[in-house]
Design an enzyme around this catalytic site. Structure first.
Site, PDB file in Angstrom:
ATOM      1  N   ARG A  50       1.976  -4.257   1.700  1.00 18.05           N
ATOM      2  CA  ARG A  50       0.973  -3.399   2.340  1.00 18.05           C
ATOM      3  C   ARG A  50       1.299  -1.909   2.288  1.00 18.05           C
ATOM      4  O   ARG A  50       0.458  -1.071   2.612  1.00 18.05           O
ATOM      5  CB  ARG A  50       0.764  -3.849   3.797  1.00 18.05           C
ATOM      6  N   LYS A  68       9.846  -0.907   0.282  1.00 21.67           N
ATOM      7  CA  LYS A  68       9.440  -0.502   1.633  1.00 21.67           C
ATOM      8  C   LYS A  68      10.569   0.147   2.426  1.00 21.67           C
ATOM      9  O   LYS A  68      10.364   1.184   3.064  1.00 21.67           O
ATOM     10  CB  LYS A  68       8.903  -1.715   2.396  1.00 21.67           C
ATOM     11  N   THR A 119      12.992 -15.985   6.041  1.00 23.26           N
ATOM     12  CA  THR A 119      14.080 -15.295   6.731  1.00 23.26           C
ATOM     13  C   THR A 119      15.341 -16.170   6.847  1.00 23.26           C
ATOM     14  O   THR A 119      16.459 -15.658   6.790  1.00 23.26           O
ATOM     15  CB  THR A 119      13.639 -14.842   8.141  1.00 23.26           C
ATOM     16  N   ARG A 124      18.611  30.680   1.233  1.00 20.04           N
ATOM     17  CA  ARG A 124      19.041  29.513   0.457  1.00 20.04           C
ATOM     18  C   ARG A 124      20.514  29.205   0.719  1.00 20.04           C
ATOM     19  O   ARG A 124      21.176  29.921   1.472  1.00 20.04           O
ATOM     20  CB  ARG A 124      18.747  29.789  -1.019  1.00 20.04           C
ATOM     21  N   LYS A 131      20.622  34.185  -1.383  1.00 20.69           N
ATOM     22  CA  LYS A 131      21.338  32.971  -1.802  1.00 20.69           C
ATOM     23  C   LYS A 131      22.820  33.278  -1.954  1.00 20.69           C
ATOM     24  O   LYS A 131      23.178  34.283  -2.555  1.00 20.69           O
ATOM     25  CB  LYS A 131      20.779  32.480  -3.140  1.00 20.69           C
ATOM     26  N   ALA A 137      12.979  47.925  -1.109  1.00 20.27           N
ATOM     27  CA  ALA A 137      11.936  46.989  -1.544  1.00 20.27           C
ATOM     28  C   ALA A 137      12.017  46.773  -3.043  1.00 20.27           C
ATOM     29  O   ALA A 137      12.220  47.718  -3.801  1.00 20.27           O
ATOM     30  CB  ALA A 137      10.576  47.539  -1.168  1.00 20.27           C
ATOM     31  N   TYR A 192      22.788  36.404 -12.929  1.00 19.17           N
ATOM     32  CA  TYR A 192      22.915  35.294 -13.879  1.00 19.17           C
ATOM     33  C   TYR A 192      22.679  35.819 -15.284  1.00 19.17           C
ATOM     34  O   TYR A 192      21.652  36.441 -15.565  1.00 19.17           O
ATOM     35  CB  TYR A 192      21.864  34.236 -13.512  1.00 19.17           C
ATOM     36  N   GLY A 212      15.887  55.124  -6.517  1.00 15.06           N
ATOM     37  CA  GLY A 212      14.887  54.092  -6.788  1.00 15.06           C
ATOM     38  C   GLY A 212      14.680  53.897  -8.280  1.00 15.06           C
ATOM     39  O   GLY A 212      14.770  54.840  -9.063  1.00 15.06           O
TER      40      GLY A 212
HETATM   41  C1  UD1 Z   1       9.553 -12.744  11.609  1.00 15.35           C
HETATM   42  C2  UD1 Z   1       9.883 -13.890  12.547  1.00 15.35           C
HETATM   43  C3  UD1 Z   1       8.936 -13.851  13.744  1.00 15.35           C
HETATM   44  C4  UD1 Z   1       9.026 -12.502  14.433  1.00 15.35           C
HETATM   45  C5  UD1 Z   1       8.769 -11.389  13.453  1.00 15.35           C
HETATM   46  C6  UD1 Z   1       9.035 -10.060  14.081  1.00 15.35           C
HETATM   47  C7  UD1 Z   1      10.682 -15.666  11.099  1.00 15.35           C
HETATM   48  C8  UD1 Z   1      10.345 -16.940  10.435  1.00 15.35           C
HETATM   49  N1  UD1 Z   1       9.729 -15.150  11.859  1.00 15.35           N
HETATM   50  O1  UD1 Z   1       8.276 -12.988  11.116  1.00 15.35           O
HETATM   51  O2  UD1 Z   1       9.263 -14.874  14.648  1.00 15.35           O
HETATM   52  O3  UD1 Z   1       8.092 -12.447  15.514  1.00 15.35           O
HETATM   53  O4  UD1 Z   1       9.635 -11.502  12.317  1.00 15.35           O
HETATM   54  O5  UD1 Z   1       8.635  -9.045  13.230  1.00 15.35           O
HETATM   55  O6  UD1 Z   1      11.797 -15.177  10.954  1.00 15.35           O
HETATM   56  N2  UD1 Z   1      12.773 -11.023   4.578  1.00 15.35           N
HETATM   57  C9  UD1 Z   1      13.683 -11.236   3.575  1.00 15.35           C
HETATM   58  N3  UD1 Z   1      13.561 -12.345   2.786  1.00 15.35           N
HETATM   59  C10 UD1 Z   1      12.576 -13.249   2.975  1.00 15.35           C
HETATM   60  C11 UD1 Z   1      11.643 -13.027   4.013  1.00 15.35           C
HETATM   61  C12 UD1 Z   1      11.771 -11.911   4.794  1.00 15.35           C
HETATM   62  O7  UD1 Z   1      14.591 -10.432   3.377  1.00 15.35           O
HETATM   63  O8  UD1 Z   1      12.544 -14.235   2.230  1.00 15.35           O
HETATM   64  C13 UD1 Z   1      12.906  -9.829   5.399  1.00 15.35           C
HETATM   65  C14 UD1 Z   1      11.714  -8.912   5.311  1.00 15.35           C
HETATM   66  O9  UD1 Z   1      11.902  -7.960   4.277  1.00 15.35           O
HETATM   67  C15 UD1 Z   1      11.705  -8.260   6.664  1.00 15.35           C
HETATM   68  C16 UD1 Z   1      12.296  -9.329   7.576  1.00 15.35           C
HETATM   69  O10 UD1 Z   1      12.988 -10.219   6.737  1.00 15.35           O
HETATM   70  O11 UD1 Z   1      12.538  -7.134   6.709  1.00 15.35           O
HETATM   71  C17 UD1 Z   1      11.216 -10.065   8.379  1.00 15.35           C
HETATM   72  O12 UD1 Z   1      10.351 -10.690   7.470  1.00 15.35           O
HETATM   73  P1  UD1 Z   1       8.805 -10.821   7.772  1.00 15.35           P
HETATM   74  O13 UD1 Z   1       8.155 -11.439   6.609  1.00 15.35           O
HETATM   75  O14 UD1 Z   1       8.278  -9.541   8.269  1.00 15.35           O
HETATM   76  O15 UD1 Z   1       8.830 -11.889   8.947  1.00 15.35           O
HETATM   77  P2  UD1 Z   1       7.618 -12.338   9.794  1.00 15.35           P
HETATM   78  O16 UD1 Z   1       6.933 -13.422   9.075  1.00 15.35           O
HETATM   79  O17 UD1 Z   1       6.843 -11.161  10.178  1.00 15.35           O
END
Ligand code: UD1
Ligand code: MG
Length: 459
Positions: free
Chosen positions: A8, A15, A79, A338, A356, A385, A392, A428
């Site tokens: 997004r 990100k 996660t 600078r 500078k 002025a 350089y 000048g």
């Molecule tokens: C997760 C939690 C949810 C919580 C929410 C808070 C889980 C399953 N759910 O949901 O309970 O309320 O965060 O924001 O954990 N990431 C990875 N690898 C992956 C997936 C995610 O590194 O395979 C990272 C993402 O980049 C991010 C973080 O983990 O920084 C959270 O991932 P995101 O997809 O935002 O989790 P949610 O589904 O929002």
């Protein structure tokens, strides 16, 4: 965890490399871990891994250098799967704090409280109540006792009524975590390994689960879109502005201030609208900053006045590139300082003047349209002025020395290396290529010629 794509954001940049208050999102998280004095940081990277790893490897931040390890998560299966990649790096006797690379503003103190709640042997979840808990994992309790986290997509209508959500941050003993990760599966609405499923295993194993509930949403706010990034930036800047005003700083408008680093102010500092401060900036007593100034890494002494639209860009504080503005100095409007500009007491730098790598001693003035580069300027010099140091030669930089009480007229070119002797005057329009004697008038330009009765060509 910093492997997610951040679809997004609609950006080529991963990100977690977008910036909030001048620092990348992931750098905020690593800095918080540094503050916690974590034994090590394990970064789970995936999307944009090379860029994210390169960014963190080269960034230098104050504080003890952390032992940072990178592990790749490819593909990204949730996660739980992200944390599994870190397992080989985790010592059994440690506590693991799980953080998200896109949640930048969690305070180290909050994490200390979370760790305290875990007591080193419980599973501690950072939770918060949201009026609109849509999309978050819900904290399911039996009475007061936490039973599970149910992801929004897996939750029943009744569970979706729960306002208490999981923030994405937990503290868990490494040994227990490793065992639980081995039991995760993907039998859920999203077909992912949910880290949040470990809560069920803790309950089943009789390990207490504690929720540390906080109430400041900024601490757990994640960034998923440019809108959220801007909202969090404003929320953070507002907090910084409130703190400055509480400390006595007079801000013309707290909504029109941006601090992307550390701004330290003595008593009676006034800052007009639309100023940006980056890196480490310190403002002495009674300093006044006009509207629309950008000030990066500078130390501005008491009573100095920085007029509107001034741009100051110093190097790291304490380095040769640091910028210093002396007591009672006047700078701007439309001035540019600078790296390595060092202005003494009562120095005046006026409009369209660039300085500078130059030291200007007490009382020296360059009030209009001038350039001073690689110069050492004595006290009470008046620099006319349009005058410049030609420092350089196309290959090397050379120094210009202007001794005390010299008066440089308008539109002079000082071809470095050159020294203007104390008390001398340069007429000048002179192009100075040789040292000038002290006390003398030096003129180096075509002599004025008058031709009487001269006739212009005509057709
Ligand atoms: C997760 C939690 C949810 C919580 C929410 C808070 C889980 C399953 N759910 O949901 O309970 O309320 O965060 O924001 O954990 N990431 C990875 N690898 C992956 C997936 C995610 O590194 O395979 C990272 C993402 O980049 C991010 C973080 O983990 O920084 C959270 O991932 P995101 O997809 O935002 O989790 P949610 O589904 O929002
Ligand atoms: Mg999320």
């Amino acid at each position: 965890m910093a492997a997610g794509k951040g679809t997004r954001m609609k950006s080529r940049l991963p990100k977690v490399l977008h910036r909030l208050a001048g620092r990348t999102l992931v750098q905020h998280v690593v800095d918080t871990a540094t503050e916690l004095q974590a034994r090590q940081v394990v970064l789970v990277t995936g999307h944009g891994a090379i860029e994210v790893e390169a960014h963190l490897a080269q960034s230098t931040r104050p504080g003890a250098p952390l032992n940072t390890k990178f592990v790749r998560q490819e593909p990204q299966l949730g996660t739980g799967h992200a944390v599994m990649q870190a397992v080989p790096c985790l010592a059994d006797d440690g506590m693991v704090v799980v953080l998200s690379g896109d949640v930048p503003l969690t305070r180290a103190d909050t994490l200390r409280q979370l760790l305290a709640a875990s007591g080193g042997n419980r599973l501690a979840l950072l939770t918060i109540d949201f009026a609109d808990p849509n999309g978050y994992g819900r904290i399911v309790r039996d009475g007061d006792v936490v039973q599970a986290i149910v992801e929004h997509k897996d939750a029943s209508a009744e569970q979706r009524q729960i306002a208490e959500v999981y923030s994405g941050i937990m503290a868990v003993p490494a040994r227990l975590l490793k065992g639980w990760l081995g039991r995760l599966d993907t039998h859920n609405a999203q077909g992912e390994y949910y880290l949040t499923d470990i809560v069920k295993f803790a309950v089943a194993d009789g390990v207490p689960v504690v929720a540390h509930r906080i109430d400041d949403p900024m601490e757990v706010a994640g960034v998923n879109s440019p809108v959220q990034l801007a909202e969090l930036e404003r929320a953070w800047q507002k907090k910084v502005a409130m703190q400055l005003m509480t400390d006595g700083v007079r801000l013309a408008d707290p909504a029109r201030l941006d601090v992307r680093g550390t701004l330290t102010c003595a008593q009676d500092v006034a800052i007009d609208v639309n100023c940006v401060f980056e890196g480490q900036v310190s403002l002495g007593e009674g300093v006044s900053i006009g509207a629309n100034c950008v000030i990066i890494n500078a130390s501005i002494a008491a009573g100095a006045v920085i007029h509107p639209f001034t741009h100051i860009e110093g190097g790291a504080p304490g380095s040769k590139d640091a910028v210093e503005v002396g007591t009672g100095a006047l700078v701007g409007p439309f001035a540019r300082l600078r790296p390595g500009a060092r202005l003494g007491e009562q120095v005046h730098i006026g409009n369209f003047v660039e300085v500078k790598n130059s030291t200007l001693a007490k009382g020296t003035k360059a009030n209009h349209l001038a350039y001073l580069g690689d110069a050492v300027v004595g006290e009470r010099v008046n620099y006319g002025a349009g005058s410049i140091t030609a420092n350089y030669d196309g290959a090397f930089k050379h120094r210009t020395t202007i001794e005390a009480d010299v008066h440089v007229g308008s539109n002079c070119v000082l071809v470095a290396p050159v020294t203007l002797g104390a008390g001398g005057t340069v007429g000048g329009g002179s192009t100075i290529t040789k040292d000038t004697p002290p006390g003398a008038l030096t003129v180096a330009r075509g002599k004025q010629l008058g031709i009487p009765n001269w006739k212009r060509p005509s057709k």
